[in-house]
Design a protein around this motif. Sequence first.
Motif, PDB file in Angstrom:
ATOM      1  N   LEU A 127      15.001  58.740  13.403  1.00 36.82           N
ATOM      2  CA  LEU A 127      15.550  59.919  12.587  1.00 36.82           C
ATOM      3  C   LEU A 127      15.634  59.983  11.202  1.00 36.82           C
ATOM      4  O   LEU A 127      16.665  60.528  10.587  1.00 36.82           O
ATOM      5  CB  LEU A 127      16.599  60.222  12.931  1.00 36.82           C
ATOM      6  CG  LEU A 127      16.601  60.244  14.881  1.00 36.82           C
ATOM      7  CD1 LEU A 127      17.608  60.907  15.024  1.00 36.82           C
ATOM      8  CD2 LEU A 127      15.701  61.088  14.875  1.00 36.82           C
ATOM      9  N   ASN A 128      15.173  59.468  10.426  1.00 40.28           N
ATOM     10  CA  ASN A 128      14.794  59.155   8.922  1.00 40.28           C
ATOM     11  C   ASN A 128      14.006  60.200   8.573  1.00 40.28           C
ATOM     12  O   ASN A 128      13.059  60.595   9.233  1.00 40.28           O
ATOM     13  CB  ASN A 128      14.102  57.699   8.627  1.00 40.28           C
ATOM     14  CG  ASN A 128      15.445  56.875   8.076  1.00 40.28           C
ATOM     15  OD1 ASN A 128      16.302  56.725   8.058  1.00 40.28           O
ATOM     16  ND2 ASN A 128      14.334  55.887   9.190  1.00 40.28           N
ATOM     17  N   ARG A 129      14.435  60.972   7.648  1.00 36.48           N
ATOM     18  CA  ARG A 129      13.411  62.812   7.994  1.00 36.48           C
ATOM     19  C   ARG A 129      12.991  62.211   5.983  1.00 36.48           C
ATOM     20  O   ARG A 129      13.164  61.849   5.337  1.00 36.48           O
ATOM     21  CB  ARG A 129      14.773  62.995   7.183  1.00 36.48           C
ATOM     22  CG  ARG A 129      14.022  65.112   6.410  1.00 36.48           C
ATOM     23  CD  ARG A 129      15.654  65.154   6.695  1.00 36.48           C
ATOM     24  NE  ARG A 129      14.840  66.830   5.729  1.00 36.48           N
ATOM     25  CZ  ARG A 129      14.805  67.003   4.650  1.00 36.48           C
ATOM     26  NH1 ARG A 129      15.354  65.945   3.972  1.00 36.48           N
ATOM     27  NH2 ARG A 129      14.336  68.022   3.934  1.00 36.48           N
ATOM     28  N   LEU A 130      11.645  62.540   6.137  1.00 36.09           N
ATOM     29  CA  LEU A 130      10.684  62.693   4.994  1.00 36.09           C
ATOM     30  C   LEU A 130      10.840  63.896   5.051  1.00 36.09           C
ATOM     31  O   LEU A 130      10.518  65.340   5.586  1.00 36.09           O
ATOM     32  CB  LEU A 130       9.465  62.323   5.057  1.00 36.09           C
ATOM     33  CG  LEU A 130       8.454  62.373   3.810  1.00 36.09           C
ATOM     34  CD1 LEU A 130       8.543  60.918   2.510  1.00 36.09           C
ATOM     35  CD2 LEU A 130       6.965  62.062   4.003  1.00 36.09           C
ATOM     36  N   GLY A 131      11.314  64.480   3.254  1.00 33.74           N
ATOM     37  CA  GLY A 131      11.574  66.133   3.252  1.00 33.74           C
ATOM     38  C   GLY A 131      10.857  66.409   1.954  1.00 33.74           C
ATOM     39  O   GLY A 131       9.228  65.385   1.115  1.00 33.74           O
ATOM     40  N   TYR A 132      10.679  67.135   0.593  1.00 35.29           N
ATOM     41  CA  TYR A 132       9.485  67.612  -0.180  1.00 35.29           C
ATOM     42  C   TYR A 132       9.949  66.490  -1.200  1.00 35.29           C
ATOM     43  O   TYR A 132       9.342  66.637  -2.148  1.00 35.29           O
ATOM     44  CB  TYR A 132       9.911  69.083  -0.333  1.00 35.29           C
ATOM     45  CG  TYR A 132       9.426  70.418   0.430  1.00 35.29           C
ATOM     46  CD1 TYR A 132       8.326  69.530   0.621  1.00 35.29           C
ATOM     47  CD2 TYR A 132       9.995  70.778   1.065  1.00 35.29           C
ATOM     48  CE1 TYR A 132       7.853  71.037   1.219  1.00 35.29           C
ATOM     49  CE2 TYR A 132       9.560  71.752   1.907  1.00 35.29           C
ATOM     50  CZ  TYR A 132       8.915  71.822   2.236  1.00 35.29           C
ATOM     51  OH  TYR A 132       8.190  72.297   2.811  1.00 35.29           O
ATOM     52  N   VAL A 167      12.767  54.143   3.609  1.00 31.74           N
ATOM     53  CA  VAL A 167      14.375  54.701   3.055  1.00 31.74           C
ATOM     54  C   VAL A 167      15.232  54.093   1.125  1.00 31.74           C
ATOM     55  O   VAL A 167      14.639  53.242   1.621  1.00 31.74           O
ATOM     56  CB  VAL A 167      15.227  54.973   4.699  1.00 31.74           C
ATOM     57  CG1 VAL A 167      14.648  55.421   5.404  1.00 31.74           C
ATOM     58  CG2 VAL A 167      15.784  53.731   4.886  1.00 31.74           C
ATOM     59  N   LYS A 168      15.944  54.640   1.029  1.00 34.26           N
ATOM     60  CA  LYS A 168      16.641  54.339   0.059  1.00 34.26           C
ATOM     61  C   LYS A 168      17.488  54.369   0.390  1.00 34.26           C
ATOM     62  O   LYS A 168      17.946  55.016   1.310  1.00 34.26           O
ATOM     63  CB  LYS A 168      15.529  55.016  -1.433  1.00 34.26           C
ATOM     64  CG  LYS A 168      14.781  54.790  -1.856  1.00 34.26           C
ATOM     65  CD  LYS A 168      14.620  55.473  -2.995  1.00 34.26           C
ATOM     66  CE  LYS A 168      14.145  56.748  -2.996  1.00 34.26           C
ATOM     67  NZ  LYS A 168      13.970  57.738  -4.199  1.00 34.26           N
ATOM     68  N   LYS A 169      18.824  53.817  -0.201  1.00 31.40           N
ATOM     69  CA  LYS A 169      19.873  54.040  -0.156  1.00 31.40           C
ATOM     70  C   LYS A 169      20.918  55.355  -0.161  1.00 31.40           C
ATOM     71  O   LYS A 169      21.533  56.075   0.306  1.00 31.40           O
ATOM     72  CB  LYS A 169      20.910  53.117  -0.888  1.00 31.40           C
ATOM     73  CG  LYS A 169      21.276  53.485  -2.225  1.00 31.40           C
ATOM     74  CD  LYS A 169      22.225  51.992  -3.318  1.00 31.40           C
ATOM     75  CE  LYS A 169      21.851  52.222  -4.450  1.00 31.40           C
ATOM     76  NZ  LYS A 169      23.330  51.765  -5.036  1.00 31.40           N
ATOM     77  N   THR A 170      19.761  56.358  -1.546  1.00 29.95           N
ATOM     78  CA  THR A 170      20.573  57.602  -1.647  1.00 29.95           C
ATOM     79  C   THR A 170      19.446  58.423  -0.352  1.00 29.95           C
ATOM     80  O   THR A 170      20.259  60.169  -0.273  1.00 29.95           O
ATOM     81  CB  THR A 170      19.120  57.978  -2.432  1.00 29.95           C
ATOM     82  OG1 THR A 170      18.198  57.998  -1.911  1.00 29.95           O
ATOM     83  CG2 THR A 170      20.097  57.695  -4.046  1.00 29.95           C
ATOM     84  N   ASP A 171      19.181  58.102   0.850  1.00 29.55           N
ATOM     85  CA  ASP A 171      18.345  58.931   1.875  1.00 29.55           C
ATOM     86  C   ASP A 171      19.222  58.679   2.700  1.00 29.55           C
ATOM     87  O   ASP A 171      20.166  57.790   3.470  1.00 29.55           O
ATOM     88  CB  ASP A 171      17.636  58.501   2.568  1.00 29.55           C
ATOM     89  CG  ASP A 171      16.039  58.296   1.482  1.00 29.55           C
ATOM     90  OD1 ASP A 171      15.861  59.433   0.443  1.00 29.55           O
ATOM     91  OD2 ASP A 171      15.208  57.609   1.850  1.00 29.55           O
ATOM     92  N   TYR A 172      19.752  59.977   3.424  1.00 31.81           N
ATOM     93  CA  TYR A 172      20.528  60.972   4.586  1.00 31.81           C
ATOM     94  C   TYR A 172      19.429  59.960   6.002  1.00 31.81           C
ATOM     95  O   TYR A 172      18.776  61.380   6.401  1.00 31.81           O
ATOM     96  CB  TYR A 172      21.084  61.202   4.306  1.00 31.81           C
ATOM     97  CG  TYR A 172      22.086  62.177   5.158  1.00 31.81           C
ATOM     98  CD1 TYR A 172      23.885  61.430   4.719  1.00 31.81           C
ATOM     99  CD2 TYR A 172      22.614  62.864   6.248  1.00 31.81           C
ATOM    100  CE1 TYR A 172      25.238  61.346   6.147  1.00 31.81           C
ATOM    101  CE2 TYR A 172      23.175  63.054   7.015  1.00 31.81           C
ATOM    102  CZ  TYR A 172      24.787  62.084   6.779  1.00 31.81           C
ATOM    103  OH  TYR A 172      26.209  62.123   7.316  1.00 31.81           O
ATOM    104  N   SER A 173      20.369  60.343   6.927  1.00 31.54           N
ATOM    105  CA  SER A 173      19.283  59.335   9.093  1.00 31.54           C
ATOM    106  C   SER A 173      19.981  60.676   9.422  1.00 31.54           C
ATOM    107  O   SER A 173      21.176  61.038   8.776  1.00 31.54           O
ATOM    108  CB  SER A 173      19.909  58.607   8.613  1.00 31.54           C
ATOM    109  OG  SER A 173      18.966  58.815  10.454  1.00 31.54           O
ATOM    110  N   LEU A 174      19.535  61.063  10.053  1.00 30.79           N
ATOM    111  CA  LEU A 174      19.772  62.960  11.004  1.00 30.79           C
ATOM    112  C   LEU A 174      20.476  62.485  12.469  1.00 30.79           C
ATOM    113  O   LEU A 174      19.798  60.681  12.760  1.00 30.79           O
ATOM    114  CB  LEU A 174      18.273  63.507  10.870  1.00 30.79           C
ATOM    115  CG  LEU A 174      17.732  64.399   9.857  1.00 30.79           C
ATOM    116  CD1 LEU A 174      16.122  64.385  10.246  1.00 30.79           C
ATOM    117  CD2 LEU A 174      18.678  65.179   8.932  1.00 30.79           C
TER     118      LEU A 174
END
Length: 188
Positions: A127-132, A167-174
Motif C-alpha cells: 500500500l505504498n502510493r505513487l502520486g504526482y 519509497v523514501k522515509k518521507t512517503d506515507y503508506s496507505l
Amino acid sequence: MGDVKSHLRRKFILKRKKFFNSRISFPYNNVLNLIKKNFKKNNISIGGYFPINFEANILNFLLKLYKGKIKVGLPVIRQNYKMIFKIWKPDQAMYLNKYGIAEPKKSNKSFKPDVIFVPLVAFDKKLNRLGYGAGYYDRALKELSSKKKILAIGVGFSFQKCKNIPVKKTDYSLDYVLTEKKIFYKNN
C-alpha cells in the motif's frame, strides 16, 4: 530512485488514461463498513479530492456522504507544499488552484478529517502510493496522523496496482486501497 518513480509515474498515468472508464463503479458501501469498524464515534469527518487527469471519480460518493450529514472537505493547497482540508458544499462555486484543481472557497472553514480518500497514480501490495511527486498528501497525512487517528484510503483502478514502488522515509503508506474490484489491505 527518482528516475524509477518518474518512469512509473509516466507509465501509470498513460495506463490510467488508456483504460479509464467513467462508468466503473466502486464498492463504496464496503468502505463505509470499514470506516465504521475503525471508528466508534458517529460524527466522522471525511476528506476527499476533486478528480483530475482520469483519476477515479469519487464526487457522487462524497455527495452521498454530504447529504447524509457527514462533514466532507476537499484539499486546499497552501504555500511551501502544504495542504489543508476545507469544508465542501456541493452547491457552492469552486476555485482553481495553480494546478488547475478545483478547491473550496478560501473562506470555508478548515478541519482535520478522520478519513482521507487519496488519489493515486499507482500502488503496490504494501500500500505504498505513487502520486504526482510533489508530496502534498504525504506531508498532510503525516501531520494529521501525528495529531489524531486517521484512516488513509487510496482510491484507484485495479490496473494501477504495480509490483513495487520505491519509497523514501518521507512517503506515507496507505491504510487501504479501494478499487472497483476490491479493497486492498496490507499484503493482499
